[in-house]
Design a protein around this motif. Structure first.
Motif, PDB file in Angstrom:
ATOM      1  N   SER A  75       0.801  -1.209  -0.062  1.00  0.00           N
ATOM      2  CA  SER A  75      -0.077   0.015   0.013  1.00  0.00           C
ATOM      3  C   SER A  75       0.875   1.375   0.062  1.00  0.00           C
ATOM      4  CB  SER A  75      -0.939  -0.068   1.172  1.00  0.00           C
ATOM      5  OG  SER A  75      -2.042  -0.847   1.054  1.00  0.00           O
ATOM      6  N   VAL A  76       1.951   1.294   0.822  1.00  0.00           N
ATOM      7  CA  VAL A  76       2.856   2.404   0.859  1.00  0.00           C
ATOM      8  C   VAL A  76       3.622   2.590  -0.593  1.00  0.00           C
ATOM      9  CG1 VAL A  76       4.938   3.145   1.788  1.00  0.00           C
ATOM     10  CG2 VAL A  76       3.214   2.078   3.187  1.00  0.00           C
TER      11      VAL A  76
ATOM     12  N   TYR B 244       2.156   1.842  -3.476  1.00  0.00           N
ATOM     13  CA  TYR B 244       1.101   2.218  -4.629  1.00  0.00           C
ATOM     14  C   TYR B 244       1.042   3.602  -4.299  1.00  0.00           C
ATOM     15  CZ  TYR B 244      -1.462  -1.901  -6.172  1.00  0.00           C
ATOM     16  OH  TYR B 244      -1.810  -2.836  -6.881  1.00  0.00           O
ATOM     17  N   ARG B 245       1.070   4.257  -3.105  1.00  0.00           N
ATOM     18  CA  ARG B 245       0.660   5.447  -2.946  1.00  0.00           C
ATOM     19  C   ARG B 245       1.878   6.262  -3.525  1.00  0.00           C
ATOM     20  NH1 ARG B 245      -1.159   5.459   1.799  1.00  0.00           N
ATOM     21  NH2 ARG B 245       0.814   5.854   2.863  1.00  0.00           N
TER      22      ARG B 245
ATOM     23  N   VAL C  96       4.004   5.400  -5.776  1.00  0.00           N
ATOM     24  CA  VAL C  96       4.052   5.272  -7.363  1.00  0.00           C
ATOM     25  C   VAL C  96       3.194   6.270  -7.844  1.00  0.00           C
ATOM     26  CG1 VAL C  96       3.895   3.679  -9.151  1.00  0.00           C
ATOM     27  CG2 VAL C  96       5.355   3.000  -7.249  1.00  0.00           C
ATOM     28  N   TYR C  97       1.724   5.887  -7.501  1.00  0.00           N
ATOM     29  CA  TYR C  97       0.601   6.623  -8.323  1.00  0.00           C
ATOM     30  C   TYR C  97       0.633   7.989  -7.748  1.00  0.00           C
ATOM     31  CZ  TYR C  97       0.606   2.205 -10.289  1.00  0.00           C
ATOM     32  OH  TYR C  97       1.152   1.019 -10.966  1.00  0.00           O
TER      33      TYR C  97
ATOM     34  N   TRP D 155       3.009  -1.000 -14.188  1.00  0.00           N
ATOM     35  CA  TRP D 155       1.410  -0.968 -14.436  1.00  0.00           C
ATOM     36  C   TRP D 155       0.633  -1.799 -13.374  1.00  0.00           C
ATOM     37  CZ3 TRP D 155      -1.511  -4.974 -16.312  1.00  0.00           C
ATOM     38  CH2 TRP D 155      -0.709  -6.210 -16.507  1.00  0.00           C
ATOM     39  N   GLU D 156      -0.397  -1.522 -13.159  1.00  0.00           N
ATOM     40  CA  GLU D 156      -1.193  -2.324 -12.397  1.00  0.00           C
ATOM     41  C   GLU D 156      -2.769  -2.453 -13.158  1.00  0.00           C
ATOM     42  OE1 GLU D 156      -0.047  -3.703  -9.369  1.00  0.00           O
ATOM     43  OE2 GLU D 156       1.885  -2.450  -9.367  1.00  0.00           O
TER      44      GLU D 156
ATOM     45  N   LEU E 244      -3.699   1.282 -13.984  1.00  0.00           N
ATOM     46  CA  LEU E 244      -2.586   2.403 -13.472  1.00  0.00           C
ATOM     47  C   LEU E 244      -1.237   2.139 -14.053  1.00  0.00           C
ATOM     48  CD1 LEU E 244      -4.376   0.919 -10.869  1.00  0.00           C
ATOM     49  CD2 LEU E 244      -3.354   2.810  -9.668  1.00  0.00           C
ATOM     50  N   PHE E 245      -0.822   3.268 -14.540  1.00  0.00           N
ATOM     51  CA  PHE E 245       0.584   3.327 -15.157  1.00  0.00           C
ATOM     52  C   PHE E 245       1.387   4.296 -14.623  1.00  0.00           C
ATOM     53  CE2 PHE E 245       3.161   4.985 -18.602  1.00  0.00           C
ATOM     54  CZ  PHE E 245       3.924   3.741 -18.945  1.00  0.00           C
ATOM     55  N   SER E 246       2.621   4.031 -14.630  1.00  0.00           N
ATOM     56  CA  SER E 246       3.878   4.984 -13.871  1.00  0.00           C
ATOM     57  C   SER E 246       5.048   4.567 -14.372  1.00  0.00           C
ATOM     58  CB  SER E 246       3.866   5.042 -12.391  1.00  0.00           C
ATOM     59  OG  SER E 246       4.911   5.520 -11.686  1.00  0.00           O
TER      60      SER E 246
ATOM     61  N   SER F  15       2.468   9.676 -14.122  1.00  0.00           N
ATOM     62  CA  SER F  15       1.576   8.628 -13.567  1.00  0.00           C
ATOM     63  C   SER F  15       0.294   8.732 -13.903  1.00  0.00           C
ATOM     64  CB  SER F  15       1.472   8.755 -12.119  1.00  0.00           C
ATOM     65  OG  SER F  15       2.760   8.720 -11.414  1.00  0.00           O
TER      66      SER F  15
ATOM     67  N   TYR G 187      -6.556  10.417 -12.995  1.00  0.00           N
ATOM     68  CA  TYR G 187      -5.359  11.383 -13.035  1.00  0.00           C
ATOM     69  C   TYR G 187      -4.339  11.093 -14.157  1.00  0.00           C
ATOM     70  CZ  TYR G 187      -3.609   7.603  -9.890  1.00  0.00           C
ATOM     71  OH  TYR G 187      -3.166   6.431  -9.854  1.00  0.00           O
TER      72      TYR G 187
ATOM     73  N   GLU H  56      -5.683   9.203  -2.008  1.00  0.00           N
ATOM     74  CA  GLU H  56      -4.905   8.791  -2.794  1.00  0.00           C
ATOM     75  C   GLU H  56      -5.005   7.377  -3.437  1.00  0.00           C
ATOM     76  OE1 GLU H  56      -1.007  11.740  -2.850  1.00  0.00           O
ATOM     77  OE2 GLU H  56      -1.464  10.453  -1.450  1.00  0.00           O
ATOM     78  N   THR H  57      -5.263   6.271  -2.403  1.00  0.00           N
ATOM     79  CA  THR H  57      -5.536   5.162  -2.818  1.00  0.00           C
ATOM     80  C   THR H  57      -6.612   4.496  -2.496  1.00  0.00           C
ATOM     81  OG1 THR H  57      -4.504   4.625  -0.536  1.00  0.00           O
ATOM     82  CG2 THR H  57      -3.074   4.487  -2.053  1.00  0.00           C
TER      83      THR H  57
ATOM     84  N   ILE I 205      -8.182   1.559  -5.296  1.00  0.00           N
ATOM     85  CA  ILE I 205      -7.765   0.198  -5.599  1.00  0.00           C
ATOM     86  C   ILE I 205      -8.523  -0.734  -4.392  1.00  0.00           C
ATOM     87  CG2 ILE I 205      -5.741  -1.111  -5.840  1.00  0.00           C
ATOM     88  CD1 ILE I 205      -4.637   1.490  -6.821  1.00  0.00           C
TER      89      ILE I 205
ATOM     90  N   HIS J  37      -7.577  -3.270  -3.216  1.00  0.00           N
ATOM     91  CA  HIS J  37      -6.710  -3.926  -2.295  1.00  0.00           C
ATOM     92  C   HIS J  37      -5.857  -3.001  -1.350  1.00  0.00           C
ATOM     93  CE1 HIS J  37      -7.324  -6.971  -5.544  1.00  0.00           C
ATOM     94  NE2 HIS J  37      -6.854  -7.490  -5.073  1.00  0.00           N
ATOM     95  N   THR J  38      -6.065  -1.570  -1.569  1.00  0.00           N
ATOM     96  CA  THR J  38      -5.475  -0.923  -0.735  1.00  0.00           C
ATOM     97  C   THR J  38      -6.444   0.188   0.231  1.00  0.00           C
ATOM     98  OG1 THR J  38      -5.340   1.002  -2.383  1.00  0.00           O
ATOM     99  CG2 THR J  38      -3.565  -0.502  -2.263  1.00  0.00           C
TER     100      THR J  38
ATOM    101  N   GLU K 115       3.425   5.022   8.479  1.00  0.00           N
ATOM    102  CA  GLU K 115       2.292   4.329   8.045  1.00  0.00           C
ATOM    103  C   GLU K 115       2.119   3.326   9.063  1.00  0.00           C
ATOM    104  OE1 GLU K 115       4.457   5.302   5.776  1.00  0.00           O
ATOM    105  OE2 GLU K 115       3.639   6.095   4.238  1.00  0.00           O
TER     106      GLU K 115
ATOM    107  N   LYS L  27      -6.456  -8.368  -9.040  1.00  0.00           N
ATOM    108  CA  LYS L  27      -5.552  -7.286  -9.665  1.00  0.00           C
ATOM    109  C   LYS L  27      -4.427  -7.894 -10.164  1.00  0.00           C
ATOM    110  CE  LYS L  27      -2.585  -6.475  -5.415  1.00  0.00           C
ATOM    111  NZ  LYS L  27      -1.476  -6.790  -5.834  1.00  0.00           N
TER     112      LYS L  27
END
Lengths: 159, 390
Positions: free
Chosen positions: A107-108, A110-111, A113-114, B37-38, B71-73, B83, B103, B134-135, B138, B140-141, B221, B389
């Motif tokens: 999760s960390v 993800y945040r 990167v995106y 990418w996801e 999602l792509f970065s 991103s 975004y 921000e998450t 998804i 899963h997050t 976190e 995913k």
């Protein structure tokens, strides 16, 4: 009367034998479980030989694997390697060394990167690939369960 | 209208993505690094005793709610990050498939030392409102099938959280704690479909004007405390038809703003977390020289228990209390106690179930509940979700 007493004795002795066998079985199973845990290979943090540090504090290791610490003290970029997906070594590394569940780390990443404020680690699929990529990437850090090292890698002790 | 707004960013995304694909075959090492990418899909089943809750679920089992995203970065030339997320989301039969570039932005850290970073982001940015915006997309997050509606509205999700603009960000790292600050100036992307709550004023030409987000946060976190404070104020233009006695007056210059002050606190341990976020929200419509003002206080408190690597359980209380004389307060009440569990058999699959006990209608989509004020304010919802995913 005697017969009743001898029947009781026989019954008790049979029960005792069964209990003994049961406890022996439990003890054997416990030994197997505990010994397998004790003798499981520990996870070793490894780094490219360009990294000058010999040891890291746990909080610094966490900082590296949450992708916050991006540069070594000398200014060299930190390249972070992990195993992908459901890899058992990655799970043990997260749980035993970093004290987090793998999905929390994910999760960390993800945040970061995106949200465009960081990168995720580079993923590898095997210990051989981990060793090779860490050996060939200056500033790299990774982890192994096997004892194999080469001249371009070193073990980092976690305090 | 919306498609026209999306076109330039979509084109930009496609061009850049094409460039990346080209680079993959030729000189990726020089230009594009750490391309990620996801993708994910999810399907939910929702049953509610009353009301349509993110689906046509009133007294029936609905499969309307589904999500899919890519999602792509990629990091371009060492430091510049691109991103994007393309999201398809359907939350009710009437809403249709909401397919959008959620975004797409560039991020560049122009000052970087071992512990300090200053950078800029440009484009359509997922606002960093609170801990989880921000998450949130998804499965899963996030914790739960739906986010706590008092703070992370699904009711006005598109208009509230998407904006084109520029953001300055900076952070300083102290071991595994981070002090971060950001200021985001933008133009909100308004969605006409989300003005249903004021349909008695027949709103049209709903358009974003400007917005300001400022946030400061500190902590980790998953190791002890973290805290954040977010100030967010999006402003909009809208045309209204206002009934004044027997006459209907047209106002083509009405303005709307939403002012939000969100305080976020979280405490994390290895196998449990407690999160609480508290919002003070002011909403104002100014038309024909007069104002309609509404205030609300909202918060949620949530306990998350990580039972093992596969199982999680969570308990959440989510509440909104409106204030102000200009609105009917009962219509905006919301108290939701929900309990749920997640099961992750592996890194890809996620299965969730949760039950909500709700009092109020304040966070229901008006387009799905045209007569919502007439029904029983006490109701329940049961939800089940399967997500995958790649």
């Amino acid at each position: 009367m005697l017969n009743k007493q001898s029947f009781k004795k026989t019954l008790i002795s049979k029960l005792m034998i069964k209990l003994k066998r049961f406890f022996l079985l439990v003890a054997a199973l416990l030994f197997i479980v505990i010994s397998s845990d004790v003798y499981a290979e520990p996870i070793r943090v490894i780094a490219n030989s360009s990294v000058t540090l010999e040891q890291l504090k746990l909080k610094d290791l966490r900082s590296i694997y949450t992708m916050k610490k991006r540069l070594w003290a000398e200014g060299e970029p930190v390249s972070v390697f992990v195993y992908s997906g459901d890899n058992a070594i990655h799970k043990t590394f997260c749980r035993e060394l970093l004290k987090v569940f793998p999905r929390q780390l994910e999760s960390v990443w993800y945040r970061l990167v995106y949200s465009g404020t960081g990168a995720s680690p580079i993923r590898v699929n095997s210990e051989a690939e981990m060793l090779e990529r860490v050996a060939n990437t200056p500033g790299a850090i990774g982890y192994l369960q096997s004892e194999s090292l080469n001249e371009k890698t070193k073990i980092i002790t976690i305090k | 209208m919306k498609k026209q707004k999306l076109l330039p960013l979509s084109s930009f995304f496609i061009l850049l993505f094409s460039g990346t694909c080209f680079a993959n075959s030729s000189s990726q090492g020089d230009w594009f690094k750490q391309t990620n990418w996801e993708a994910f899909v999810s399907q939910s089943a929702i049953y509610s005793s009353d009301y349509n809750f993110l689906s046509q679920s009133d007294d029936t089992l609905s499969f309307d709610m589904r999500e899919a995203g890519i999602l792509f970065s990629t990091i371009v030339r060492e430091k510049l990050t691109f991103s994007t997320q393309v999201l398809g989301r359907k939350v009710s039969e009437d809403s249709g498939n909401d397919f959008r570039v959620d975004y797409a932005f560039l991020s560049y850290p122009f000052y970087q030392t071992q512990n300090n970073t200053l950078g800029v982001r440009l484009g359509r940015i997922r606002s960093s409102y609170g801990f989880y915006n921000e998450t949130r997309d998804i499965p899963h997050t996030r914790t739960g099938i739906v986010m706590p509606q008092s703070i992370y509205f699904d009711m006005t999700r598109n208009s509230f959280y998407s904006a084109d603009g520029v953001e300055l960000y900076g952070f300083r790292d102290f071991a595994n704690r981070r002090l971060a600050a950001q200021v985001y100036v933008s133009k909100p992307i308004a969605d006409d479909n989300e003005t249903g709550g004021a349909e008695f004023l027949d709103p049209s030409n709903f358009d974003g004007d400007k917005s300001l987000l400022a946030k400061i946060s500190y902590g980790s976190e998953f190791d002890g405390f973290r805290a954040a404070f977010t100030y967010y104020r999006p402003e909009y233009h809208v045309d209204l038809l206002i009934p004044i006695g027997p006459v209907i007056v047209s106002d083509t210059g009405a303005t709307v703003y939403s002012e939000n002050m969100l305080t976020s606190l979280e405490y994390n341990q290895f196998d449990w977390s407690v999160t609480a976020e508290y919002l003070r929200h002011k909403f104002q419509v100014k038309s024909l020289g007069s104002k309609i003002v509404a205030y609300e206080e909202a918060f949620y408190i949530q306990g998350l228990f990580r039972l093992n690597e596969q199982w999680e359980a969570y308990l959440r209380y989510d509440s909104t209390e409106p204030h102000g004389d200009d609105i009917g307060e009962d219509a905006f009440n919301w108290d939701d106690i929900n309990i749920g569990a997640s099961y992750r058999p592996n890194n890809n699959w996620l299965i969730r179930a949760e039950i909500h006990y709700i009092e109020g209608q304040g966070r229901l989509l008006s387009r799905d509940n045209p007569n919502k004020n007439l029904q029983d304010p006490y109701w329940t919802a049961a939800m089940f979700q399967v997500a995958y995913k790649w």
